[in-house]
Design an enzyme around this catalytic site. Structure first.
Site, mmCIF file in Angstrom:
data_model
loop_
_atom_site.group_PDB
_atom_site.id
_atom_site.type_symbol
_atom_site.label_atom_id
_atom_site.label_comp_id
_atom_site.label_asym_id
_atom_site.label_seq_id
_atom_site.Cartn_x
_atom_site.Cartn_y
_atom_site.Cartn_z
ATOM 1 C CG HIS A 1 -0.534 -0.195 2.669
ATOM 2 N ND1 HIS A 1 0.083 -1.435 3.240
ATOM 3 C CD2 HIS A 1 0.244 0.564 3.520
ATOM 4 C CE1 HIS A 1 0.900 -1.017 4.203
ATOM 5 N NE2 HIS A 1 1.192 0.206 4.407
ATOM 6 C CG HIS B 1 1.362 5.435 4.323
ATOM 7 N ND1 HIS B 1 0.644 5.542 5.415
ATOM 8 C CD2 HIS B 1 1.961 4.281 4.082
ATOM 9 C CE1 HIS B 1 0.929 4.267 6.096
ATOM 10 N NE2 HIS B 1 1.771 3.422 5.237
HETATM 11 P P1 AMP Z 1 2.326 0.465 7.421
HETATM 12 O O1 AMP Z 1 2.867 0.637 8.574
HETATM 13 O O2 AMP Z 1 2.872 1.123 6.157
HETATM 14 O O3 AMP Z 1 2.040 -0.928 7.079
HETATM 15 O O4 AMP Z 1 0.965 0.938 7.221
HETATM 16 C C1 AMP Z 1 -0.169 0.545 7.584
HETATM 17 C C2 AMP Z 1 -1.245 1.582 7.708
HETATM 18 O O5 AMP Z 1 -2.746 0.979 7.991
HETATM 19 C C3 AMP Z 1 -1.087 2.271 9.371
HETATM 20 O O6 AMP Z 1 -0.848 3.765 9.008
HETATM 21 C C4 AMP Z 1 -2.279 1.922 10.184
HETATM 22 O O7 AMP Z 1 -2.846 3.020 10.796
HETATM 23 C C5 AMP Z 1 -3.358 1.656 8.949
HETATM 24 N N1 AMP Z 1 -4.575 0.898 9.210
HETATM 25 C C6 AMP Z 1 -4.486 -0.078 9.803
HETATM 26 N N2 AMP Z 1 -5.735 -0.855 9.975
HETATM 27 C C7 AMP Z 1 -6.523 0.301 9.389
HETATM 28 C C8 AMP Z 1 -7.898 0.133 9.181
HETATM 29 N N3 AMP Z 1 -8.722 -0.796 9.644
HETATM 30 N N4 AMP Z 1 -8.418 1.231 8.450
HETATM 31 C C9 AMP Z 1 -7.509 2.190 7.863
HETATM 32 N N5 AMP Z 1 -6.247 2.128 8.358
HETATM 33 C C10 AMP Z 1 -5.894 1.285 8.948
#
Ligand code: AMP
Ligand code: ZN
Length: 134
Positions: free
Chosen positions: A99, A101
Site C-alpha cells: 500500500h 500512504h
Molecule cells: P504500514 O505501517 O506502512 O504497513 O501502514 C499500515 C497503515 O494501515 C497504518 O498507517 C495504519 O494506521 C493503517 N491501518 C491499519 N488498520 C486500518 C484500518 N482498519 N483502516 C484504515 N487504516 C488502517
C-alpha cells in the site's frame, strides 16, 4: 490471500472510509492519520511488498498517487504531500499487503523525520559501485 486484512478491506468486506475506488484499487482514510486526510492506496490484487508487486500495478498506483495528492491538497489546504511506502518490518511496515500512504503536510508539523548519516567520499564511491554493478 483469504486471511489478509487489507485484501478484505480492498474487497469491501470490512467497512472503511473509502474516498476512491476503481477496478484495481481502493483508497481509504488511514485509521491513525499522521495528519487529517492521510489516505492509503490499496491494490485489490494481493502482494506483500513492492518487491513482489507487478510492474503494471505499481505504474497505475503511482498515477493514482498523483491524483490523490492533488485531491488531498485541495481538500485539506495542506502545504505539501508525502507519498510514503514501507517495505518490511525494519522499514515500518505493519500491514503486509502492499500500500502507499498519501500524507498531507504542513510547514514545521514534524510528523515525519529521519536522522541523516555522514558518509566519506570513499564510502559514497563504494556504495555507488555496489549499486551500479547489481
Ligand atoms: P504500514 O505501517 O506502512 O504497513 O501502514 C499500515 C497503515 O494501515 C497504518 O498507517 C495504519 O494506521 C493503517 N491501518 C491499519 N488498520 C486500518 C484500518 N482498519 N483502516 C484504515 N487504516 C488502517
Ligand atoms: Zn492482501
Amino acid at each position: 490471500m483469504s486471511d489478509c486484512f487489507f485484501c478484505k478491506i480492498a474487497k469491501g468486506d470490512i467497512p472503511t472510509n473509502t474516498v476512491y475506488e476503481d477496478d484495481n484499487f481502493r483508497v481509504i482514510l488511514d485509521i491513525a492519520p499522521a495528519n487529517p486526510g492521510h489516505c492509503l492506496i490499496i491494490p485489490k490484487k494481493h502482494s506483500p511488498n513492492i518487491y513482489e508487486t507487478d510492474d503494471d500495478v505499481l505504474a497505475k498506483a503511482m498515477v493514482l498517487a498523483k491524483k490523490m495528492a492533488v485531491k488531498v491538497k485541495k481538500a485539506t489546504g495542506c502545504d505539501g504531500v508525502n507519498i510514503m511506502q514501507n517495505n518490511e518490518e525494519a522499514a515500518g511496515q505493519t500491514v503486509f499487503h502492499f500500500h502507499m500512504h498519501i500524507i498531507p503536510r504542513y510547514k514545521d508539523d514534524n510528523v515525519l523525520s529521519y536522522n541523516t548519516k555522514k558518509q566519506t567520499d570513499e564510502e559514497f564511491a563504494q556504495m555507488r559501485q555496489k549499486l551500479a554493478d547489481l
